[in-house]
Design a protein around this motif. Structure first.
Motif, PDB file in Angstrom:
ATOM      1  N   GLY A 186       0.781  -1.311   0.031  1.00 17.69           N
ATOM      2  CA  GLY A 186       0.243   0.041  -0.017  1.00 17.69           C
ATOM      3  C   GLY A 186       0.820   1.258  -0.031  1.00 17.69           C
ATOM      4  O   GLY A 186       0.846   2.236  -0.975  1.00 17.69           O
ATOM      5  N   VAL A 187       1.618   1.255   0.932  1.00 17.88           N
ATOM      6  CA  VAL A 187       2.436   2.420   1.019  1.00 17.88           C
ATOM      7  C   VAL A 187       3.512   2.514  -0.039  1.00 17.88           C
ATOM      8  O   VAL A 187       3.908   3.723  -0.549  1.00 17.88           O
ATOM      9  N   LEU A 188       3.997   1.439  -0.637  1.00 15.07           N
ATOM     10  CA  LEU A 188       5.005   1.380  -1.630  1.00 15.07           C
ATOM     11  C   LEU A 188       4.465   2.223  -2.853  1.00 15.07           C
ATOM     12  O   LEU A 188       5.114   2.926  -3.446  1.00 15.07           O
ATOM     13  N   LYS A 189       3.236   1.848  -3.097  1.00 13.75           N
ATOM     14  CA  LYS A 189       2.593   2.699  -4.443  1.00 13.75           C
ATOM     15  C   LYS A 189       2.302   4.100  -4.042  1.00 13.75           C
ATOM     16  O   LYS A 189       2.350   4.942  -4.945  1.00 13.75           O
ATOM     17  N   ALA A 190       1.949   4.301  -2.771  1.00 10.80           N
ATOM     18  CA  ALA A 190       1.564   5.635  -2.315  1.00 10.80           C
ATOM     19  C   ALA A 190       2.775   6.778  -2.458  1.00 10.80           C
ATOM     20  O   ALA A 190       2.864   7.753  -2.895  1.00 10.80           O
ATOM     21  N   ALA A 191       3.987   6.175  -2.362  1.00 10.56           N
ATOM     22  CA  ALA A 191       5.151   6.721  -2.298  1.00 10.56           C
ATOM     23  C   ALA A 191       6.008   6.996  -3.528  1.00 10.56           C
ATOM     24  O   ALA A 191       6.887   7.503  -3.530  1.00 10.56           O
ATOM     25  N   GLU A 192       5.404   6.660  -4.506  1.00  9.41           N
ATOM     26  CA  GLU A 192       5.944   6.811  -6.010  1.00  9.41           C
ATOM     27  C   GLU A 192       5.848   8.183  -6.244  1.00  9.41           C
ATOM     28  O   GLU A 192       5.044   8.973  -5.741  1.00  9.41           O
ATOM     29  N   ASP A 193       6.850   8.637  -6.876  1.00 11.06           N
ATOM     30  CA  ASP A 193       7.172  10.130  -7.161  1.00 11.06           C
ATOM     31  C   ASP A 193       6.953  11.110  -6.098  1.00 11.06           C
ATOM     32  O   ASP A 193       6.296  11.948  -6.395  1.00 11.06           O
ATOM     33  N   VAL A 194       7.472  10.714  -4.926  1.00  6.24           N
ATOM     34  CA  VAL A 194       7.732  11.929  -3.938  1.00  6.24           C
ATOM     35  C   VAL A 194       9.073  12.115  -3.509  1.00  6.24           C
ATOM     36  O   VAL A 194       9.909  11.196  -3.767  1.00  6.24           O
ATOM     37  N   ASP A 195       9.418  13.114  -2.816  1.00  8.34           N
ATOM     38  CA  ASP A 195      10.664  13.447  -2.440  1.00  8.34           C
ATOM     39  C   ASP A 195      10.809  13.394  -0.912  1.00  8.34           C
ATOM     40  O   ASP A 195      12.162  13.572  -0.476  1.00  8.34           O
ATOM     41  N   ALA A 196       9.686  13.369  -0.012  1.00  5.62           N
ATOM     42  CA  ALA A 196       9.872  13.008   1.407  1.00  5.62           C
ATOM     43  C   ALA A 196       8.662  12.568   1.869  1.00  5.62           C
ATOM     44  O   ALA A 196       7.564  12.748   1.408  1.00  5.62           O
ATOM     45  N   ILE A 197       8.845  11.960   2.970  1.00  5.01           N
ATOM     46  CA  ILE A 197       7.719  11.351   3.897  1.00  5.01           C
ATOM     47  C   ILE A 197       7.739  11.970   5.126  1.00  5.01           C
ATOM     48  O   ILE A 197       8.609  11.930   5.800  1.00  5.01           O
ATOM     49  N   ILE A 198       6.353  12.297   5.407  1.00 10.83           N
ATOM     50  CA  ILE A 198       6.166  12.451   7.134  1.00 10.83           C
ATOM     51  C   ILE A 198       5.461  11.621   7.496  1.00 10.83           C
ATOM     52  O   ILE A 198       4.114  11.297   7.174  1.00 10.83           O
TER      53      ILE A 198
END
Length: 215
Positions: free
Chosen positions: A58-70
Motif C-alpha cells: 500500500g505505502v509502496l505505491k503511495a510513495a511513488e514520485d515523492v521527495d519526502a515522507i512525514i
C-alpha cells in the motif's frame, strides 16, 4: 518538494496537511485509508491517495514520485497491542522501506518522548513505546536523511509557536499537536535537524530558532 503524509487523517496529520497546503514551495499528498476521508482534503485542494499500511504494498505505491515522507500514523489510544504493532511498528517499517526503494531521501518520523527509556514508559502503554522505539531504531539505521521528532504528552491547546527542543530534554512535559505539526513542516528544510532525534515540549523559543540551534 513533493511530500507524502502517512497518517494524514490523524489529528497531527490533518494539521500538517493544512500547513503544507498553504505553502508554494512544497506539494502535499495525503495518504488515507478510505474514500470517505477524502472530503476534508478535497476542500483544501490537496491530492489524496488511498492506501492501507496493513497491506504489503500500500505505502509502496503511495510513495511513488515523492521527495519526502512525514510519518505520523498511529493506531490510536483505544486499540490493542496487535493493532499498535501493525500500524505504529510494521507501518513505519513499510514506509521506511518504501522510501529506500524509491530513493526518497527525506523522512520525518513523529515518535514519542521517552521511547528509548523503558523506565519512563507509562503503565499500559508498553506496546506503544516498544513500537516507537523499534521504528526509530529502524529509521536511524536506514540510508535516509531522517529527523525523529519525540514530542511529550500531546494536547489540543492552541499553537504557541514556541517550544523547547533538545537532543536530550531530561524532563517530561506536554506540547500542542499544532506545534508538533508546525515543527514537522519546518524541519523539512532545516539542516540542523538532519539525522537527529529531537525531544520536544512547549517552551519559550520560536520553532525556527529552537530547531536551527538544536543540540
Amino acid at each position: 518538494m513533493k511530500v507524502l503524509i502517512v497518517g494524514a487523517n490523524g489529528q497531527i496529520g490533518r494539521h500538517i496537511v493544512q500547513r503544507l497546503a498553504k505553502q508554494e514551495k512544497h506539494q502535499v499528498t495525503a495518504m488515507i485509508r478510505k474514500q470517505e476521508q477524502a472530503d476534508f482534503f478535497n476542500h483544501l485542494g490537496v491530492e489524496t491517495v488511498i492506501a492501507d499500511l496493513e497491506t504489503e504494498d500500500g505505502v509502496l505505491k503511495a510513495a511513488e514520485d515523492v521527495d519526502a515522507i512525514i510519518f505520523t500514523a498511529g493506531s490510536g489510544g483505544h486499540t490493542g497491542a496487535d493493532k499498535t504493532m501493525l500500524v505504529d511498528l510494521d507501518g513505519a517499517f513499510k514506509s521506511i522501506e518504501a522510501a529506500e526503494k524509491h530513493h526518497i531521501k527525506r523522512f520525518i518520523m513523529v515518535s514519542a518522548l521517552h521511547s528509548d527509556t523503558p523506565k519512563n514508559w507509562k503503565e499500559g502503554m508498553e506496546a506503544y513505546y516498544t513500537a516507537k522505539k523499534r521504528a526509530d531504531e529502524r529509521l536511524r539505521n536506514s540510508s535516509l536523511n531522517y529527523t525523529i521528532l519525540r514530542p511529550g504528552w500531546l494536547t489540543n491547546e492552541k499553537p504557541s509557536g514556541k517550544i523547547e527542543a533538545k537532543l536530550d530534554l531530561g524532563k517530561d512535559g506536554s506540547i500542542s499537536r499544532e506545534n508538533v505539526a508546525d515543527i514537522a513542516v519546518q524541519a523539512l528544510d532545516i539542516d540542523a535537524t538532519f539525522n537527529q532525534t529531537i525531544e520536544l515540549i512547549d517552551g519559550d523559543t520560536t520553532i525556527n530558532e529552537a530547531l536551527s540551534s538544536i543540540k
